[in-house]
Design a protein around this motif. Structure first.
Motif, PDB file in Angstrom:
ATOM      1  N   TYR A 151       0.426  -1.561   0.027  1.00 54.14           N
ATOM      2  CA  TYR A 151      -0.131   0.111  -0.233  1.00 54.14           C
ATOM      3  C   TYR A 151       0.954   0.797   0.332  1.00 54.14           C
ATOM      4  O   TYR A 151       1.702   1.652   0.560  1.00 54.14           O
ATOM      5  N   SER A 157      -7.764   5.115  -2.053  1.00 55.66           N
ATOM      6  CA  SER A 157      -6.294   5.139  -1.564  1.00 55.66           C
ATOM      7  C   SER A 157      -5.610   5.147  -2.938  1.00 55.66           C
ATOM      8  O   SER A 157      -6.401   5.149  -4.446  1.00 55.66           O
ATOM      9  N   SER A 194      -0.153   2.546  -6.059  1.00 55.17           N
ATOM     10  CA  SER A 194       1.430   2.728  -5.502  1.00 55.17           C
ATOM     11  C   SER A 194       2.038   2.991  -7.026  1.00 55.17           C
ATOM     12  O   SER A 194       2.842   4.809  -6.949  1.00 55.17           O
TER      13      SER A 194
END
Length: 394
Positions: free
Chosen positions: A66, A272, A275
């Motif tokens: 994450y 969210s 990455s």
């Protein structure tokens, strides 16, 4: 030392899960084997080396957990907006979304309710209307006027259209598909319109780094600082650096109460960051990325001139002057044909996949949109195919 980009390099994108190349036969009947993809708004160029190196560093590390601690990304965004656009952005104003289509959907969700009207200045980017209708809101089409071959505002006409049910205006600045760079005066007129009708103004500025020589873009917060309490800004690295697949975008909200409403909807949807997208965007907003963009815009300007010079020699066709973006908006209205006929000539005879003007809303029926962010040899080939497809008009 900056390695010079080779925008003339022919990169075969077929068979790479490219929406632009691998689905054009499905949607337009143009086979990738001998067709030209000029529809989806991504570029046939590699991004700058700094972006590729960021991905390679992640791959070398080999752990894909994450994402956390977005300070370097926030700093990069703030640096870019200040150095490239003269705009001071507070770090707490920045939200990361899964691209700006996602950002648009979150804005509709956060700032309107089912049945509310959302104003679009049409013709305009087709995803706006799709999202608004899918969310159970009403699309309110305020048509742009054409004067001397380019789009202008019709504020008086739009004032007369308002019913009081409208809650938001989606602004495309610079304009897609017309390529207009709105002047400061025009932006202030739009801001005043929103204030007069109590509208949240969502300014999609995804193309604001791709401005042709001779034009000057002004970000909305600088053009109309008086509407900071109703302004939502959307920007991204994705169009500028050709990393749309990273699905990363910036929603920047100066006003704290608006921020809280937006944050609540993001939390409700479990948003969210990706990455890889964050690493690519952080690398792109850099001095090396800036130098690459300057070279890109010069190349796109050359493609624009070549395309316009060729298309505008075909009787009845007119390419709208392109001040920004890499998307040519060609009017076939003077050709004396129905849309089905001129579209068939482009797709069946010239074998070019393009966006249909009607999909951009009211006022788009006589147009097709062509993506010029491709090697110059491809643009030359496309122009020759169009001349051949419309040879009987010459």
């Amino acid at each position: 030392m900056l390695r010079l980009p080779d925008f003339d390099e022919q990169i075969d994108r077929r068979g790479t899960h490219s929406a632009k190349w691998d689905t054009m036969e499905k949607y337009y009947g143009v086979a990738a084997s001998d067709g030209i993809a000029m529809w989806v708004a991504d570029m046939d160029f590699r991004p700058p080396p700094c972006v590729q190196q960021a991905v390679e560093r992640m791959a070398a590390h080999g752990v894909y957990g994450y994402f956390g601690d977005d300070r370097t990304n926030s700093d990069a965004i703030r640096w870019w907006m200040k150095t490239r656009h003269g705009w001071d952005v507070a770090s707490e104003a920045i939200f990361t979304t899964h691209g700006l289509v996602n950002g648009t959907a979150l804005c509709v969700d956060a700032f309107t309710a089912p049945g509310d009207g959302v104003v679009l200045m049409t013709p305009v980017y087709h995803a706006f209307a799709r999202i608004i209708r899918s969310a159970g809101r009403e699309v309110v089409e305020c048509r742009l006027r054409i004067e001397e071959g380019r789009y202008v505002l019709d504020i008086a006409g739009w004032d007369a259209q308002m019913t009081g049910r409208e809650r938001m205006l989606m602004l495309c600045s610079p304009h897609n598909p017309g390529g207009r760079v709105w002047t400061c005066d025009e932006l202030r007129e739009i801001a005043a319109f929103c204030k007069r009708h109590d509208l949240i103004l969502v300014a999609d500025e995804i193309h604001h780094d791709l401005v042709m020589p001779g034009a000057r873009h002004t970000v909305m917060p600088l053009a109309a600082p008086e509407i900071a309490d109703r302004l939502v800004m959307m920007t991204a690295t994705t169009k500028t650096f050709n990393i749309a697949g990273a699905h990363v975008g910036n929603v920047i909200i100066p006003d704290e109460p608006l921020r809280e409403r937006f944050r609540a909807r993001m939390n409700a949807h479990g948003i969210s960051p990706n990455s890889f997208g964050m690493a690519m965007a952080t690398a792109a907003y850099s001095p090396e990325g800036a130098a690459w963009v300057d070279r890109l815009v010069a190349y796109l300007d050359g493609n624009r001139k070549l395309f316009d010079d060729g298309v505008n020699t075909i009787p009845g066709l007119r390419s709208m002057p392109l001040e920004a973006t890499y998307l040519a908006w060609v009017d076939f209205g003077g050709a004396g044909m129905e849309p089905a006929e001129f579209t068939a000539r482009v797709e069946k005879q010239a074998k070019i996949a393009v966006n249909h003007g009607a999909s951009f809303g009211a006022g788009g029926d006589s147009f097709l949109r062509f993506n010029l962010a491709t090697p110059r040899a491809t643009v030359i080939e496309a122009v020759e195919r169009l001349k051949e497809a419309f040879r009987d008009l010459q």
